[in-house]
Scaffold this active site. Structure first.
Site, mmCIF file in Angstrom:
data_model
loop_
_atom_site.group_PDB
_atom_site.id
_atom_site.type_symbol
_atom_site.label_atom_id
_atom_site.label_comp_id
_atom_site.label_asym_id
_atom_site.label_seq_id
_atom_site.Cartn_x
_atom_site.Cartn_y
_atom_site.Cartn_z
ATOM 1 N N GLU A 199 23.682 -52.438 -2.400
ATOM 2 C CA GLU A 199 23.789 -51.757 -3.702
ATOM 3 C C GLU A 199 23.085 -52.610 -4.758
ATOM 4 O O GLU A 199 23.388 -53.799 -4.910
ATOM 5 C CB GLU A 199 25.270 -51.545 -4.047
ATOM 6 C CG GLU A 199 25.568 -51.146 -5.478
ATOM 7 C CD GLU A 199 24.863 -49.866 -5.924
ATOM 8 O OE1 GLU A 199 24.998 -48.854 -5.235
ATOM 9 O OE2 GLU A 199 24.169 -49.907 -6.970
ATOM 10 N N HIS A 217 60.290 -33.867 -3.856
ATOM 11 C CA HIS A 217 60.528 -35.120 -3.148
ATOM 12 C C HIS A 217 60.688 -34.837 -1.659
ATOM 13 O O HIS A 217 61.378 -33.883 -1.299
ATOM 14 C CB HIS A 217 61.797 -35.793 -3.669
ATOM 15 C CG HIS A 217 62.140 -37.030 -2.890
ATOM 16 N ND1 HIS A 217 61.480 -38.231 -3.099
ATOM 17 C CD2 HIS A 217 63.036 -37.243 -1.902
ATOM 18 C CE1 HIS A 217 61.982 -39.143 -2.262
ATOM 19 N NE2 HIS A 217 62.928 -38.569 -1.524
#
Ligand SMILES: Cc1cc2nc3c(=O)[nH]c(=O)nc-3n(C[C@H](O)[C@H](O)[C@H](O)COP(=O)(O)OP(=O)(O)OC[C@H]3O[C@@H](n4cnc5c(N)ncnc54)[C@H](O)[C@@H]3O)c2cc1C
Length: 509
Positions: free
Chosen positions: A247, A488
Site C-alpha cells: 500500500e 437479546h
C-alpha cells in the site's frame, strides 16, 4: 432489442431516421445505477429503454454491470465460500465438530459463484420485463445534440446509436438509432492499471481476473489496500495463499475512522495478511511462472516481491469509452468523470449521469440512490440523495462498516463531539458465535447529542450499520438509540451499548 414496451413511442415525436424508437428516457448502462434508474422511470409511467453492452460467457446479455458480473456479487459469493472453508478448517473444532479430510474443490466454488451471478443477471432481465423496460444489448453512443422536429412536437430528442454487442446471438442484430427526451448516463467505471503494466488477467489481475483464478496460488501479491484489494486478499488468504499487500499510503484504510482501522489492521495481521504501508512500487515484470515486483519499503530499502499472481487494485476510473461524449459536448472532468451538479444534471439539458461515472464514492448503493432520484426528478418529483448517510462496508472478517463522520474528520472541522465505544468481547451473541473481534463506536455532537458517525469493526458489521443509517437519516441522538429495546442476545445490543457509552453508562462493560 427485447422490446417489453407495448406503448411504443410517445405521441408527437417525429425523427426522420428513428421512427418508433423514441423514448421518454434512455438509460445507457445496466449496472446498479442504470438498471435501477430504468425500473424507477418505468414505474413512474415513463417510456424507458436501457442499453447495456456487457456480455456473458456465451455472448448474451448479462445485466447488472460491474456490481453483478465482476464486483459486489461474485466477490461476496467467494468471500462466503472461503469463509466456510476457513471455519471448517480452523474454527469448527472449537464447537466440537470434527472435520476429517477437508478438501477444496475450487472449480466448484467458482462455478457456484458464476451461478450466483447468473441468478442476479436473470433477475434483472425479469425485472425489466415486469416493468416494461425496453432492453437493447449493445453499446450506446451519442450521435448528436437534440433537434426539435418540425410540426407536432416541441420535445427535443437525443439520438443514441446502439451498436449490438457482437456474438449476442440475435439474428440480424444490426446497428440502430433510438431517441430519448432524457438520457441517463450510467456507464460505470473500469479498473485502473499500473502505468506501463496492463492487466493480462493471467498473472497481472484486475478484479475480474482475481475472481477467476483457477488454482490457489502459493504466493499472491496485491497492490493497493483499499476496499476491493482487502476483500480479494481475504478470499485468497483464506483459501491458502500467502498474501502480501503493498500500500502506497502511510496509513491503513485512510477513509475509515483511525481507531477502527487500527483494530482491523490488528486482526488482519493476526490472520497472516501481510500489509506493507508506505510501499513504493517500481518495476513489475512477468516471468515464466509468476510476477516480480520491485518496491521500496517505508525505510526506503529496496525490496523484491516474487509472487505467482499479482492483483492490482489501485482504484477505478470513470468509464466513458464508447459513449462518444464529444458528439454532444458533454463535459468531463480531469479524471474523465461526467461533470454533474448535486442533482446529477450534466452540462447538457435533459442529460443526467449517475453512479461510478460521476463524482462521489464508487458504491453500488450510491449509484442506485442517484438512479432513483434522477428518475423521480425526470417525472417531476423531488428525488433526493443524502450523501452524508451513505454507508461504507468492507466485507472482510472482521467486517468494517461506517456511516457519517470519522473522529479525525470531526477534529479537523473543529466540531465538539462525544465518543462511545463497546467491544464485541462483552456481547453475549458475539461470544456464542465465537467471533468477538472489534467494537461499535458512536460519535455524537457534544451539545445536541445528534449522532454524527457510527463505526463498526466486527461480526456482521454490514448488517448492523443499517440501524445507524436509519438513526442518522432521522437525525436521532445517541440517547434515542440507547433507549430503544434491542433483542437479546443479538449483536445489535453492542450498538445500543455503544450509544449508552456516549453518556458513559454502558450496562455490560
Ligand atoms: C471487486 C469489486 C467489489 C465491489 N464490491 C462492492 C460492494 O460490496 N458494495 C458496493 O456498494 N460496491 C461494490 N463495488 C463497487 C460497485 O460495483 C460499483 O460502485 C457499481 O457497480 C457502480 O454501478 P454503476 O451502475 O455506476 O456502474 P457499473 O456497475 O460499472 O455498470 C455500468 C454498465 O454500463 C455498461 N456500459 C458502459 N458503457 C456503455 C455504453 N457506452 N453502452 C452500453 N453499456 C455501457 C457496462 O458494460 C456496465 O454493464 C465493487 C466493485 C468491485 C470491482
Amino acid at each position: 432489442m427485447i422490446n417489453n414496451n407495448k406503448d411504443e413511442a410517445p405521441q408527437g415525436a417525429s425523427l426522420s431516421s428513428v421512427s418508433n424508437k423514441n423514448f421518454d428516457v434512455i438509460v445507457i448502462g445496466g449496472g446498479p445505477g442504470g438498471y435501477i434508474a430504468a425500473i424507477r422511470a418505468a414505474q413512474l409511467g415513463l417510456n424507458t429503454a436501457c442499453i447495456d453492452e456487457w456480455k456473458n460467457g456465451k455472448g448474451g446479455p448479462a445485466l447488472g454491470g460491474t456490481c453483478t458480473n465482476v464486483g459486489c456479487i461474485p466477490s461476496k459469493a467467494l468471500l462466503q465460500s472461503s469463509e466456510h472453508y476457513e471455519h471448517a478448517g480452523k474454527h469448527f473444532a472449537d464447537h466440537g465438530i470434527e472435520v476429517k479430510g477437508l478438501g477444496l474443490d475450487l472449480a466448484r466454488m467458482l462455478a457456484r459463484k458464476d451461478q450466483v451471478v447468473k441468478q442476479n443477471n436473470d433477475g434483472i432481465a425479469f425485472l425489466f420485463k415486469k416493468n416494461k423496460v425496453s432492453f437493447f444489448h449493445g453499446r450506446g453512443s451519442f450521435v448528436n445534440r437534440p433537434s426539435t422536429s418540425s410540426g407536432q412536437s416541441q420535445a427535443a430528442f437525443y439520438e443514441i446509436k446502439v451498436t449490438p454487442s457482437t456474438g449476442s446471438g440475435q439474428a440480424g442484430a444490426a446497428e440502430e438509432t433510438i431517441a430519448g427526451k432524457h438520457v441517463i448516463v450510467a456507464t460505470g467505471s473500469i479498473a485502473r492499471a499500473l502505468p506501463g503494466t496492463p492487466f493480462d488477467e493471467e498473472y497481472i489481475l484486475s478484479n475480474d481476473g482475481a475472481l477467476r483464478v483457477q488454482g490457489v496460488p502459493k504466493k499472491m501479491g496485491l497492490i493497493g489496500a483499499g476496499v476491493i484489494g482487502l476483500e480479494m486478499g481475504s478470499v485468497w488468504r483464506r483459501l491458502g495463499s500467502q498474501v502480501t499487500v503493498l500500500e502506497a499510503l502511510p496509513t491503513f484504510l485512510g477513509l475509515a475512522d483511525e481507531q477502527i482501522a487500527r483494530e482491523a489492521k490488528k486482526a488482519f495481521d493476526k490472520q497472516g495478511l501481510k500489509i506493507e504501508l508506505s510501499a513504493k512500487v517500481g518495476e513489475v515484470s512477468r516471468g515464466k511462472n509468476g510476477v516480480s515486483v520491485a518496491w521500496t519499503n517505508a525505510k526506503g530499502e529496496a525490496q523484491t516481491l516474487e509472487v505467482d499472481k499479482l492483483i492490482v487494485s489501485i482504484g477505478r476510473l470513470p468509464n466513458t469509452i464508447g459513449l462518444n461524449p464529444d458528439a454532444v459536448g458533454l463535459d468531463l472532468d480531469e479524471r474523465g468523470a461526467v461533470v454533474v451538479d448535486a442533482e446529477c444534471r450534466t452540462s447538457l439539458p435533459n442529460v443526467w449521469a449517475v453512479g461510478d461515472v460521476v463524482r462521489g464514492p464508487m458504491l453500488a448503493h450510491k449509484a442506485e440512490e442517484e438512479g432513483v432520484a434522477v428518475a423521480e426528478r425526470i417525472a417531476g418529483q423531488h428525488g433526493h440523495v443524502n450523501f452524508n448517510t451513505i454507508p461504507w462496508v468492507i466485507y472482510t472478517s472482521p467486517e468494517i462498516a461506517w456511516v457519517g463522520q470519522t473522529e479525525q474528520q470531526l477534529k479537523a472541522a473543529g466540531v465538539k463531539y462525544k465518543a462511545g465505544t463497546f467491544p464485541f468481547t462483552a456481547n453475549g451473541r458475539a461470544r456464542a458465535l465465537g467471533d468477538t473481534t472489534g467494537m461499535v463506536k458512536f460519535l455524537a455532537d457534544a451539545a445536541t447529542d445528534e449522532v454524527l458517525g457510527v463505526h463498526i469493526v466486527g461480526p456482521m458489521a454490514s448488517e448492523l450499520i443499517s440501524e445507524a443509517v436509519v438513526a442518522m437519516e432521522f437525525r436521532a441522538s445517541s440517547e434515542d438509540i440507547a433507549r430503544i429495546c434491542h433483542a437479546h442476545p443479538s449483536l445489535s445490543e453492542a450498538t445500543k451499548e455503544a450509544a449508552l457509552a456516549v453518556d458513559k453508562r454502558t450496562l455490560n462493560f
